[in-house]
Design a protein around this motif. Structure first.
Motif, mmCIF file in Angstrom:
data_model
loop_
_atom_site.group_PDB
_atom_site.id
_atom_site.type_symbol
_atom_site.label_atom_id
_atom_site.label_comp_id
_atom_site.label_asym_id
_atom_site.label_seq_id
_atom_site.Cartn_x
_atom_site.Cartn_y
_atom_site.Cartn_z
ATOM 1 N N LEU A 68 36.238 -4.232 2.777
ATOM 2 C CA LEU A 68 35.007 -4.628 3.456
ATOM 3 C C LEU A 68 33.915 -3.578 3.252
ATOM 4 C CD1 LEU A 68 33.382 -6.480 5.292
ATOM 5 C CD2 LEU A 68 34.454 -5.359 7.260
ATOM 6 N N SER A 81 32.597 -3.624 -0.339
ATOM 7 C CA SER A 81 31.748 -4.788 -0.580
ATOM 8 C C SER A 81 30.395 -4.633 0.102
ATOM 9 C CB SER A 81 32.464 -6.052 -0.086
ATOM 10 O OG SER A 81 31.720 -7.194 -0.414
ATOM 11 N N LEU A 82 30.383 -4.144 1.329
ATOM 12 C CA LEU A 82 29.121 -3.940 2.044
ATOM 13 C C LEU A 82 28.266 -2.872 1.375
ATOM 14 C CD1 LEU A 82 30.234 -4.236 5.765
ATOM 15 C CD2 LEU A 82 28.724 -5.794 4.516
ATOM 16 N N LEU A 134 23.995 -9.478 2.211
ATOM 17 C CA LEU A 134 24.934 -8.817 3.122
ATOM 18 C C LEU A 134 25.931 -9.810 3.724
ATOM 19 C CD1 LEU A 134 22.723 -6.122 4.878
ATOM 20 C CD2 LEU A 134 24.246 -5.888 2.904
ATOM 21 N N THR A 188 29.901 -9.437 3.203
ATOM 22 C CA THR A 188 30.837 -9.443 4.332
ATOM 23 C C THR A 188 31.986 -10.404 4.072
ATOM 24 O OG1 THR A 188 29.076 -8.862 5.871
ATOM 25 C CG2 THR A 188 31.064 -9.825 6.820
ATOM 26 N N LEU A 242 35.831 -9.362 3.570
ATOM 27 C CA LEU A 242 36.868 -9.827 4.492
ATOM 28 C C LEU A 242 37.942 -10.644 3.786
ATOM 29 C CD1 LEU A 242 34.740 -10.880 7.587
ATOM 30 C CD2 LEU A 242 36.325 -8.947 7.430
#
Length: 161
Positions: free
Chosen positions: A20, A23-24, A137, A141, A145
């Motif tokens: 997570l 990726s963010l 974003l 997310t 996830l």
């Protein structure tokens, strides 16, 4: 997913957190690049108001005359040599992005002075990209996830161990 021990569950949760965050961070970098480019693109062109930020006032005749004498382009607010525009950069660190300029004149243009109207650049650049930021974003997310399990497996961990 089935976990045979609390340790395997903990390992899985830690991998999800890493996925997570990764990726963010990537999404935040994309957003910072976009806002920086938008801010740079606003300089030299009159901007309409957006949100709490006013439309840019016309340059005073005296300012235009001074710019002309120095060989700077006419009718191009905040653009003289291009140095202030080119000073706009961004940095990202973990889940924080900073987009701005180290040129001391930028703050006077952003907020105005007693003798000069505000011609904000940074705030409007963020607002003009609000939907882009939300989409990037949001996707980051979801990818973080749900893509975490894929990343976890690609590292060779068996989530059922």
């Amino acid at each position: 997913m089935e976990f045979k021990s609390l340790g395997s569950l903990a390992l899985h949760m830690a991998a999800q957190e890493v996925a997570l965050l990764a990726s963010l961070r990537a999404g935040l970098e994309k957003c910072a690049v976009k806002v920086e480019a938008t801010a740079k693109g606003e300089i030299g062109h009159y901007q309409s108001g957006i949100g709490p930020f006013p439309a840019w006032a016309d340059l005073a005749d005296s300012t235009e005359e001074r710019k002309a004498k120095m060989g700077y382009p006419a009718d191009s607010p905040l653009l003289a040599t291009g140095d202030m525009r080119d000073s706009i950069t961004h940095t990202t660190h973990i889940l924080e992005a900073v987009i701005g300029s180290k040129d001391p004149k930028m703050v006077y243009h952003e907020f105005g002075t007693a003798k000069m109207p505000a011609r904000p650049v940074m705030g409007p650049a963020v607002l003009r990209n609000k939907e882009y930021i939300r989409r990037v974003l949001g996707a980051a997310t979801v990818t973080g996830l749900f893509g975490g399990a894929v990343i976890h497996a690609s590292l060779g961990y068996d989530v059922r161990a």
